[in-house]
Design a protein around this motif. Structure first.
Motif: not given
Length: 84
Positions: A15-36
């Motif tokens: 939705a907004a301009d976010r640095p790549q580091r922030y976008v990459a940090s979302c991987a952990q949340r996706v991993d957690t959701l996938a594990a669930e």
């Protein structure tokens, strides 16, 4: 960002301009959701795995024919944690 669903995470991420580091940090949340067992998160993981396979397949095409043997692939810890 406080996302509780994959859709909220995707919307908030792009939705907004976010640095790549922030976008990459979302991987952990996706991993957690996938594990669930979240189907959207599992689809994201599968798409990422398919993209990685395609990248490796393409990269190995540049190797000499004498190098066409099994390759070792080093990944960051946790990349292939069993989800289901």
């Amino acid at each position: 960002m406080n996302a509780h669903t994959p859709r909220e995470l995707i919307s908030g991420t792009y939705a907004a301009d976010r640095p790549q580091r922030y976008v990459a940090s979302c991987a952990q949340r996706v991993d957690t959701l996938a594990a669930e067992g979240d189907p959207d998160a599992l689809a994201v993981i599968e798409a990422a795995a398919r993209a990685l396979i395609a990248l490796v397949d393409q990269a190995t095409g540049y190797l000499p024919d004498t190098a066409k043997q099994p390759l070792l692939l080093a990944l960051p810890e946790g990349c292939w944690r069993k989800v289901r």
